[in-house]
Structure formats: C-alpha cells, structure tokens
Design a protein around this motif. Sequence first.
Motif, mmCIF file in Angstrom:
data_model
loop_
_atom_site.group_PDB
_atom_site.id
_atom_site.type_symbol
_atom_site.label_atom_id
_atom_site.label_comp_id
_atom_site.label_asym_id
_atom_site.label_seq_id
_atom_site.Cartn_x
_atom_site.Cartn_y
_atom_site.Cartn_z
ATOM 1 N N GLY A 123 3.360 -37.685 -8.870
ATOM 2 C CA GLY A 123 2.629 -36.615 -9.917
ATOM 3 C C GLY A 123 1.837 -37.141 -10.956
ATOM 4 O O GLY A 123 1.197 -36.228 -11.413
ATOM 5 N N LYS A 124 1.738 -38.564 -11.200
ATOM 6 C CA LYS A 124 0.605 -38.960 -12.159
ATOM 7 C C LYS A 124 -0.453 -39.197 -11.616
ATOM 8 O O LYS A 124 -0.695 -39.635 -10.374
ATOM 9 C CB LYS A 124 1.487 -40.025 -13.057
ATOM 10 C CG LYS A 124 2.593 -39.596 -13.722
ATOM 11 C CD LYS A 124 3.121 -40.629 -14.333
ATOM 12 C CE LYS A 124 4.523 -40.621 -15.119
ATOM 13 N NZ LYS A 124 5.149 -41.570 -15.846
ATOM 14 N N ILE A 125 -1.609 -39.228 -12.299
ATOM 15 C CA ILE A 125 -3.121 -39.714 -11.965
ATOM 16 C C ILE A 125 -2.997 -41.031 -11.723
ATOM 17 O O ILE A 125 -2.885 -41.871 -12.908
ATOM 18 C CB ILE A 125 -4.002 -39.011 -12.849
ATOM 19 C CG1 ILE A 125 -4.196 -37.391 -12.872
ATOM 20 C CG2 ILE A 125 -5.500 -39.654 -12.417
ATOM 21 C CD1 ILE A 125 -5.042 -36.885 -13.552
ATOM 22 N N LEU A 126 -3.307 -41.596 -10.888
ATOM 23 C CA LEU A 126 -3.404 -43.284 -10.614
ATOM 24 C C LEU A 126 -4.526 -43.731 -11.281
ATOM 25 O O LEU A 126 -5.746 -43.026 -11.196
ATOM 26 C CB LEU A 126 -3.262 -43.584 -9.215
ATOM 27 C CG LEU A 126 -1.974 -42.836 -8.450
ATOM 28 C CD1 LEU A 126 -1.984 -43.524 -6.986
ATOM 29 C CD2 LEU A 126 -0.662 -43.321 -9.453
ATOM 30 N N THR A 179 -3.347 -36.500 -2.973
ATOM 31 C CA THR A 179 -4.667 -35.716 -3.411
ATOM 32 C C THR A 179 -5.589 -36.340 -3.927
ATOM 33 O O THR A 179 -5.279 -37.332 -4.961
ATOM 34 C CB THR A 179 -3.990 -34.476 -3.842
ATOM 35 O OG1 THR A 179 -3.425 -34.770 -5.048
ATOM 36 C CG2 THR A 179 -3.311 -33.558 -3.015
ATOM 37 N N MET A 180 -7.014 -36.043 -4.126
ATOM 38 C CA MET A 180 -7.869 -36.625 -4.851
ATOM 39 C C MET A 180 -9.141 -35.573 -4.584
ATOM 40 O O MET A 180 -9.242 -34.907 -3.869
ATOM 41 C CB MET A 180 -8.218 -37.961 -4.488
ATOM 42 C CG MET A 180 -8.768 -38.371 -2.770
ATOM 43 S SD MET A 180 -8.945 -39.947 -2.332
ATOM 44 C CE MET A 180 -9.162 -39.610 -0.446
ATOM 45 N N GLN A 217 -15.549 -32.472 -3.600
ATOM 46 C CA GLN A 217 -14.781 -32.062 -2.896
ATOM 47 C C GLN A 217 -13.285 -32.580 -2.934
ATOM 48 O O GLN A 217 -13.068 -33.871 -3.461
ATOM 49 C CB GLN A 217 -15.146 -32.733 -1.276
ATOM 50 C CG GLN A 217 -14.310 -32.383 -0.237
ATOM 51 C CD GLN A 217 -14.577 -30.878 0.340
ATOM 52 O OE1 GLN A 217 -15.646 -30.325 0.217
ATOM 53 N NE2 GLN A 217 -13.530 -30.393 0.650
ATOM 54 N N GLU A 218 -12.280 -31.543 -2.691
ATOM 55 C CA GLU A 218 -10.718 -32.216 -3.087
ATOM 56 C C GLU A 218 -10.229 -32.212 -1.484
ATOM 57 O O GLU A 218 -10.514 -31.808 -0.523
ATOM 58 C CB GLU A 218 -9.996 -30.936 -3.563
ATOM 59 C CG GLU A 218 -8.484 -31.362 -3.686
ATOM 60 C CD GLU A 218 -7.756 -30.361 -4.681
ATOM 61 O OE1 GLU A 218 -6.626 -30.376 -4.705
ATOM 62 O OE2 GLU A 218 -8.289 -29.447 -5.249
ATOM 63 N N ILE A 219 -9.435 -33.352 -1.509
ATOM 64 C CA ILE A 219 -8.797 -33.888 -0.138
ATOM 65 C C ILE A 219 -7.565 -34.042 -0.409
ATOM 66 O O ILE A 219 -6.820 -34.680 -1.426
ATOM 67 C CB ILE A 219 -9.403 -35.249 0.285
ATOM 68 C CG1 ILE A 219 -11.104 -35.041 0.803
ATOM 69 C CG2 ILE A 219 -8.782 -35.933 1.562
ATOM 70 C CD1 ILE A 219 -11.671 -36.403 1.096
ATOM 71 N N ASN A 252 -8.824 -37.867 -9.989
ATOM 72 C CA ASN A 252 -7.478 -37.074 -9.844
ATOM 73 C C ASN A 252 -6.610 -37.405 -8.477
ATOM 74 O O ASN A 252 -6.129 -36.839 -7.873
ATOM 75 C CB ASN A 252 -7.770 -35.672 -9.624
ATOM 76 C CG ASN A 252 -8.497 -35.275 -11.146
ATOM 77 O OD1 ASN A 252 -9.596 -34.958 -11.411
ATOM 78 N ND2 ASN A 252 -7.438 -34.719 -12.145
ATOM 79 N N VAL A 253 -6.650 -39.043 -8.480
ATOM 80 C CA VAL A 253 -5.814 -39.349 -7.293
ATOM 81 C C VAL A 253 -4.331 -39.308 -7.525
ATOM 82 O O VAL A 253 -3.870 -39.906 -8.652
ATOM 83 C CB VAL A 253 -6.175 -40.766 -7.133
ATOM 84 C CG1 VAL A 253 -5.413 -41.343 -5.667
ATOM 85 C CG2 VAL A 253 -7.540 -40.989 -6.869
ATOM 86 N N THR A 254 -3.453 -38.702 -7.120
ATOM 87 C CA THR A 254 -1.960 -38.404 -7.313
ATOM 88 C C THR A 254 -1.217 -38.575 -6.008
ATOM 89 O O THR A 254 -1.837 -38.332 -4.911
ATOM 90 C CB THR A 254 -1.788 -37.341 -7.928
ATOM 91 O OG1 THR A 254 -2.118 -35.973 -7.101
ATOM 92 C CG2 THR A 254 -2.446 -37.156 -9.170
#
Length: 256
Positions: A123-126, A179-180, A217-219, A252-254
């Motif tokens: 749940g944290k941004i990497l 997600t990113m 783009q969100e993936i 925003n990689v989580t």
Amino acid sequence: MALVQGLPQIGRKHIRRKAKFLLHARRIGDLLKQRNLGLKATLLLATAVATSSCSAPPASAPTGTSQSNSSASSPSATNSSEPATISPDPRPSQTSSSSRSIPESGPSGYADTPSSVTTEKAGKILSLADFFEPDSSWTENRFDVADKSEVSGIAAQVGSYGQQQTLELRLANNFNTLTMKIGQANDSKSSDKMLVIRVLGNGKQLDVQKIPFNTVQEISVSTKMVNALKIEVTAEDAENRDSKSVLAVISNVTVR
C-alpha cells in the motif's frame, strides 16, 4: 760526687733537692714531648684521613654520575633540535564494534538494494531503492508530466531503434496487484513518439500499453504468485524516424 761530699751538710741537701728537681723536670719534659709528639701524630693522621675521605667519591656515586653524564652527553637527549619521528603502527587499526559499515554501491550508484519487497511496503509508494539492482540510467526526481507538475517519479531516457530500459521488482509471491502511472515528461526531446510499456510476471506478459505524449496512463496488473516482475520501456518510432529520445516517467508504484 766527691765534690758534693766535701760540701757542708746544708749545701749537700740543697744540691740533692735541686738535682731531684732537675731530674723530675727532665722526666716531665720527656713526657710532655712524648705526649706532644703523640698529639701531633694523631692530628696528622686525622687530617690525612679527612682529606682522603673528602677527595674520594661516595660508593654509590659512580653509577649515578656516569648515568647522568652519559644522559647529558647523549645525542638523543631531549634538548636535541631534531624533531622526533613517530613510526606507524604496523598493526591494523580496529574500529569500534558499535560502528556500522557503509554498503558498497551497486552498478546503479545506489547502495545494494534488498533482495525482495517486504510485506511492510504493501500500500506504500515504492521508490527506486525498492527495485532489484536498477540500472544507472534510472533516476529519481520530480518531473512535469502532461498537466501534472512536480510529479515524484522514476525516469529514464528511451531512444529509437529498439532501445529498452528495464526495472525489476522481487515480490516473493506476497502480493496480489501492482498499480502505477506512466507518461512522457514535458521536457522530452521528442513529442512525436509512442511510449510502449510491457509488464512481465515470471517471464510471462501481463500487460502492454502504448502511451502518447501529453498523456498519463494508469496500469494495474495481477501479481498473484508472481515473484519476478519486470517493467520494460521502449519508444515506438515515429513516421519521421528521428533519433530524439523520450523521457519515460513511472510514478505511484504500489503493491497490495
């Protein structure tokens, strides 16, 4: 003697008394002479002993005197004007047990990254440090992407002719989704190329997206039972086939 016998009785007594007196006086004189000589001899002997004792050094003096003289005349005395040199200690220096060693930097210039993402990161941004041995071409900073300003993300330059940049996460089969967000930075050299994103899980393709300039783009992909997850980034050649590069920004990689 005959002369004494011929004298009157009174005269003879007087002469005998005088003779006895002279005899006693002579004896007294001899005694005084003997005593005087003895006293002189005693004084001479005492003077000689005192003189010899004063001129001779004490019993313990030779050692101390020789040591003090040798130390005073020694060239290595403290009064020497030459500076003293300190020879280095051949023994290896020891560090405190409480000190920590600094990890060596890997090929990317970062300290050695962890082997896998821990479950505490869910749940944290990497950050870039959470990826497995990232290449030095990847940087972490803030970028302007489309209408978004000061986006905190991870970026790398991608050119034409099949150039590819790759990031990898070791998830240890502990997460279900990733997600990113991905886009092209506003200061990319080219605005005519399509950014191609390919996501692989354990070597299998999970998703592929093409992202034009001025788009974010969100993936989201499933990572269930995925350990090695790779993100491959390339740029699709434009019609004019220019050699300008694109700055790909991943944010925003989580994982959850």
